[in-house]
Design a protein around this motif. Structure first.
Motif, PDB file in Angstrom:
ATOM      1  N   VAL A   1       0.850  -1.198   0.000  1.00 60.45           N
ATOM      2  CA  VAL A   1       0.000   0.000   0.000  1.00 60.45           C
ATOM      3  C   VAL A   1       0.878   1.238   0.000  1.00 60.45           C
ATOM      4  CG1 VAL A   1      -1.775   1.294   1.238  1.00 60.45           C
ATOM      5  CG2 VAL A   1      -1.808  -1.215   1.279  1.00 60.45           C
TER       6      VAL A   1
ATOM      7  N   ARG B   1       1.221   5.377   0.521  1.00 55.20           N
ATOM      8  CA  ARG B   1       0.584   6.469   1.261  1.00 55.20           C
ATOM      9  C   ARG B   1       1.119   7.815   0.780  1.00 55.20           C
ATOM     10  NH1 ARG B   1      -2.959   3.395   2.788  1.00 55.20           N
ATOM     11  NH2 ARG B   1      -3.303   2.662   4.928  1.00 55.20           N
ATOM     12  N   GLU B   2       0.350   8.842   1.050  1.00 61.51           N
ATOM     13  CA  GLU B   2       0.731  10.226   0.727  1.00 61.51           C
ATOM     14  C   GLU B   2       1.091  10.378  -0.751  1.00 61.51           C
ATOM     15  OE1 GLU B   2       3.774  11.381   3.487  1.00 61.51           O
ATOM     16  OE2 GLU B   2       2.479  11.092   5.240  1.00 61.51           O
TER      17      GLU B   2
ATOM     18  N   ILE C   1       3.284  -1.067   4.131  1.00 62.46           N
ATOM     19  CA  ILE C   1       2.853   0.295   3.797  1.00 62.46           C
ATOM     20  C   ILE C   1       4.087   1.141   3.521  1.00 62.46           C
ATOM     21  CG2 ILE C   1       1.590   2.314   4.620  1.00 62.46           C
ATOM     22  CD1 ILE C   1       0.135   0.387   6.582  1.00 62.46           C
TER      23      ILE C   1
ATOM     24  N   TYR D   1       5.655   4.915   2.649  1.00 64.11           N
ATOM     25  CA  TYR D   1       5.522   6.368   2.637  1.00 64.11           C
ATOM     26  C   TYR D   1       6.674   6.946   1.825  1.00 64.11           C
ATOM     27  CZ  TYR D   1       2.190   5.986   6.529  1.00 64.11           C
ATOM     28  OH  TYR D   1       1.103   5.686   7.317  1.00 64.11           O
TER      29      TYR D   1
ATOM     30  N   PHE E   1       7.180   9.637   8.402  1.00 66.84           N
ATOM     31  CA  PHE E   1       5.736   9.764   8.568  1.00 66.84           C
ATOM     32  C   PHE E   1       5.396   9.834  10.052  1.00 66.84           C
ATOM     33  CE2 PHE E   1       7.057   5.373   8.306  1.00 66.84           C
ATOM     34  CZ  PHE E   1       6.434   4.765   9.383  1.00 66.84           C
TER      35      PHE E   1
ATOM     36  N   ALA F   1       5.446  -0.645   8.182  1.00 62.05           N
ATOM     37  CA  ALA F   1       5.442   0.659   7.531  1.00 62.05           C
ATOM     38  C   ALA F   1       6.877   1.137   7.340  1.00 62.05           C
ATOM     39  CB  ALA F   1       4.647   1.666   8.353  1.00 62.05           C
TER      40      ALA F   1
ATOM     41  N   SER G   1       9.557   4.160   5.318  1.00 59.60           N
ATOM     42  CA  SER G   1       9.839   5.322   4.482  1.00 59.60           C
ATOM     43  C   SER G   1      10.646   4.831   3.286  1.00 59.60           C
ATOM     44  CB  SER G   1      10.650   6.359   5.275  1.00 59.60           C
ATOM     45  OG  SER G   1      11.356   7.207   4.394  1.00 59.60           O
TER      46      SER G   1
END
Length: 291
Positions: free
Chosen positions: A107, A109-110, A145, A147, A151, A172, A174
């Protein structure tokens, strides 16, 4: 009279049918119980085998090997670890990558669009780190996830570059910092390895498969070894692990495995015993085969 005979015949047929059904159920239950008993006997025997040999019975066994789509397969040739493997293990590596991509949801994000390149970089890092484990797909990881950069973590109420959330089974990262760690291979900082190690560690605490048992039991042995004041002093003075490693035992093992993956020769030269503990935890003996 004929009706009475007919009724008797029907009852006899029902009794035969019930008898057959009962026999089938009996066989199924017996097979199930025997299978469970055999599983636990073999599981116990493998635990005993591990105590003596420091490794599982086997790592790789696949009824059929999966292949990656051609547009993803080309990324394999850019991976140094994959290229160091023999032909048979390369097939295993590709199979595991394909299975990982089937099981894990990526996924962005941003506004970050996750493409094949990004998926494969993370997948190959994960497969390398778990290549010595039979149970490489983690029960507590289903989503990754990404980014664009650091984040804000609702979970920790902090600005993060990576985190593992077992409750949501999510990792998650970066993407900026993941790439930075991947490109600089000798400074003991690799975000992907670090966070994947957290996921492996948590999984090893919660699960009881042989890979989890090996990781967690060896971690406990390492923890006991590190209890000696002199050993801890030597580690600090060697300046091989960054300061963040001494936050707690979970961060220590994550940073230690970062160094193991990036600078195995340095770790082995300075701390051969600790190096061997990590080799056993991950059942990762491939660096020795390269020499």
């Amino acid at each position: 009279m004929n009706y009475h005979v007919f009724s008797l015949l029907v009852l006899q047929e029902e009794e035969v049918s019930n008898s057959i059904l009962q026999n089938i159920i009996g066989v199924v239950v017996t097979v199930g119980i025997v299978s469970i008993c055999v599983y636990y006997v073999l599981r116990y025997m493998e635990s005993v085998y591990y105590k003596h040999k420091q490794k599982p019975y086997f790592i790789h066994f696949y009824p059929s090997l999966k292949k990656l789509p051609s547009y993803l397969e080309e990324f394999l040739e850019e991976n140094d670890f994959y290229k160091s493997l023999d032909k048979k293990r390369r097939k295993y590596f590709e199979h595991r990558c394909a299975r990982f991509l089937e099981e894990i949801r990526f996924v962005g994000r941003e506004g970050l669009v996750v493409d094949g390149f990004m998926k494969m970089q993370i997948t190959m890092m994960f497969i390398q780190l778990t290549f010595g484990m039979r149970h490489y797909l983690l029960a507590y990881l289903s989503t990754i996830i990404l980014y664009p950069k650091s984040f804000y973590s609702i979970l920790n109420q902090t600005e993060n570059i990576g985190e593992f959330n077992p409750r949501s089974k999510a990792l998650a990262l970066s993407w900026k910092h993941f790439l930075k760690g991947k490109q600089n291979k000798d400074h003991g900082r690799n975000l992907g390895v670090h966070e994947i190690t957290h996921a492996i560690h948590y999984n090893s605490i919660k699960k009881n498969d042989i890979s989890s048992e090996i990781f967690y039991d060896t971690f406990l042995e390492l923890e006991e070894y590190l209890g000696a004041i002199e050993i801890r002093k030597q580690i600090v003075e060697a300046n091989l692990l960054r300061e963040y490693a001494f936050t707690d035992k979970f961060e220590f093992i994550a940073v230690l495995i970062e160094v193991f993956m990036e600078s195995p020769d340095k770790l082995k030269a300075k701390f051969p015993n600790i190096y061997e503990y990590v080799v056993r935890m991950l059942n990762f003996r491939y660096f020795e085969e390269l020499h």
